[in-house]
Design a protein around this motif. Structure first.
Motif, short mmCIF file in Angstrom:
data_model
loop_
_atom_site.label_atom_id
_atom_site.label_comp_id
_atom_site.label_asym_id
_atom_site.label_seq_id
_atom_site.Cartn_x
_atom_site.Cartn_y
_atom_site.Cartn_z
N ASN A 118 0.88 -1.18 0.00
CA ASN A 118 0.00 0.00 0.00
C ASN A 118 0.91 1.22 0.00
O ASN A 118 1.39 1.66 1.04
CB ASN A 118 -0.92 0.00 1.22
CG ASN A 118 -1.92 1.13 1.18
OD1 ASN A 118 -1.71 2.12 0.47
ND2 ASN A 118 -3.02 1.00 1.91
N SER A 120 0.37 4.24 -0.36
CA SER A 120 -0.07 5.49 0.27
C SER A 120 0.36 5.55 1.74
O SER A 120 0.16 6.55 2.41
CB SER A 120 -1.59 5.66 0.14
OG SER A 120 -2.25 4.67 0.87
N LYS A 121 0.95 4.44 2.22
CA LYS A 121 1.48 4.43 3.59
C LYS A 121 2.99 4.21 3.54
O LYS A 121 3.47 3.41 2.74
CB LYS A 121 0.84 3.32 4.40
CG LYS A 121 -0.65 3.49 4.64
CD LYS A 121 -1.19 2.30 5.41
CE LYS A 121 -2.68 2.42 5.63
NZ LYS A 121 -3.22 1.22 6.30
C1 NAG Z 1 -3.99 2.12 1.81
O1 NAG Z 1 -3.85 3.05 2.85
C2 NAG Z 1 -4.78 4.12 2.79
C3 NAG Z 1 -4.38 5.15 3.84
O2 NAG Z 1 -4.43 4.61 5.14
C4 NAG Z 1 -6.18 3.54 3.00
O3 NAG Z 1 -7.14 4.59 2.93
C5 NAG Z 1 -6.46 2.53 1.90
O4 NAG Z 1 -7.70 1.90 2.14
C6 NAG Z 1 -5.36 1.48 1.85
N1 NAG Z 1 -5.55 0.66 0.67
C7 NAG Z 1 -5.70 -0.66 0.76
C8 NAG Z 1 -5.86 -1.35 -0.55
O5 NAG Z 1 -5.70 -1.27 1.80
#
Ligand code: NAG
Length: 263
Positions: A118, A120-121
């Motif tokens: 992920n 975004s983290k």
């Molecule tokens: C990835 O992390 C973001 C931020 O915390 C979250 O909103 C998102 O659901 C995550 N994506 C997955 C595929 O888990």
């Protein structure tokens, strides 16, 4: 990459070459020792029922029905190796954290799923499965054997170990008479598969291609024929042949068992 390097580090002990038993070639006797303990981290996913671990990226479907239970783990893509690590077994012990259960040496789990990145983290804060991290996202019941779940994440020591399976390799069928998709389950020894061939009663050996997870496919007319499979272990390179394991009236949605397995 890491898993390839890891596979190389296994001590292979081959103490017999190909031998023959009742006219059928059987596998060379190959086994491997557990790898060295290495440092990683573990989290968990799903709840105590482990229902979220069903239908994972290895294609094992219902893990209770197919014998894996709740002692399972999702691997970060660095370990997952595009599905070639499906079915491999790990011992995992919680390492030097206050959440560790002190009286537990380790627990043993089978890889049944992918823990996807992920991006975004950050990889040190939530993006635990982002490459190049080596990470174990365990089924919650498995995690709860080694640490207090409230910790969320714990440092662990892990090593690859041979898989102990009851009975033989199982072949679960999808596809149709012209496209055969086979999920290979209950694999002992290395637990993993590197290649597979199928032979119909009216064909020669046909190379199957890797589809996803622990599944292999052949685009061939195989309906109405008894089938044999030739499968090779990714880790030990051992090959076993399951002769006529599938009767000519085979059907998709069914699972066929052989008495043969890897060591
Ligand atoms: C990835 O992390 C973001 C931020 O915390 C979250 O909103 C998102 O659901 C995550 N994506 C997955 C595929 O888990």
């Amino acid at each position: 990459m890491a898993s390839i390097l890891q596979a190389r580090s296994f001590m292979l002990i081959a103490y017999a070459m190909m031998f023959t038993f009742m006219g059928e070639p059987t596998a060379a006797v190959v086994t491997f020792r557990p790898s060295k303990w290495s440092l990683a981290h573990a989290t968990f996913y799903g709840d105590e029922t482990a229902s979220e671990t069903m239908g994972g990226a290895c294609g094992y479907g219902n893990l209770f029905k197919n014998g894996y239970g709740t002692d399972t783990v999702a691997l970060s893509s660095t370990l997952f190796n595009n599905g070639y690590a499906c079915g491999s077994c790990f011992q995992i012990k919680c390492y030097q954290a206050s959440a560790c259960y002190k009286n537990v040496a380790y627990t043993t789990v089978t890889a049944t799923n992918l823990c996807p990145p992920n991006w975004s983290k950050p990889s040190n804060n939530g993006g635990w499965c982002n490459p190049p991290r080596v990470h174990f996202d365990m089924a919650k019941p498995a995690f709860m054997k080694i640490a207090q779940w409230k910790a969320g994440i714990v440092p662990v020591m892990y090593r690859r170990v041979p898989c102990q399976r009851k009975g033989g390799v199982r072949f679960s069928f999808q596809g149709n008479g012209y496209w055969l998709l086979v999920y290979v389950m209950n694999v002992g020894g290395g637990g993993d598969i590197s290649s597979m061939m199928v032979k119909g009663s009216r064909t020669g050996w046909i190379k199957m291609s890797h589809n996803w997870g622990a599944s292999y496919q052949a685009f061939a007319t195989l309906g109405g024929q008894a089938l044999s499979f030739r499968i090779t272990s990714y880790t030990t390179k051992e090959t076993i042949i399951a002769w006529n394991v599938v009767p000519s009236n085979w059907n998709v949605g069914l699972t066929y068992s052989t008495s043969t397995n890897f060591h």
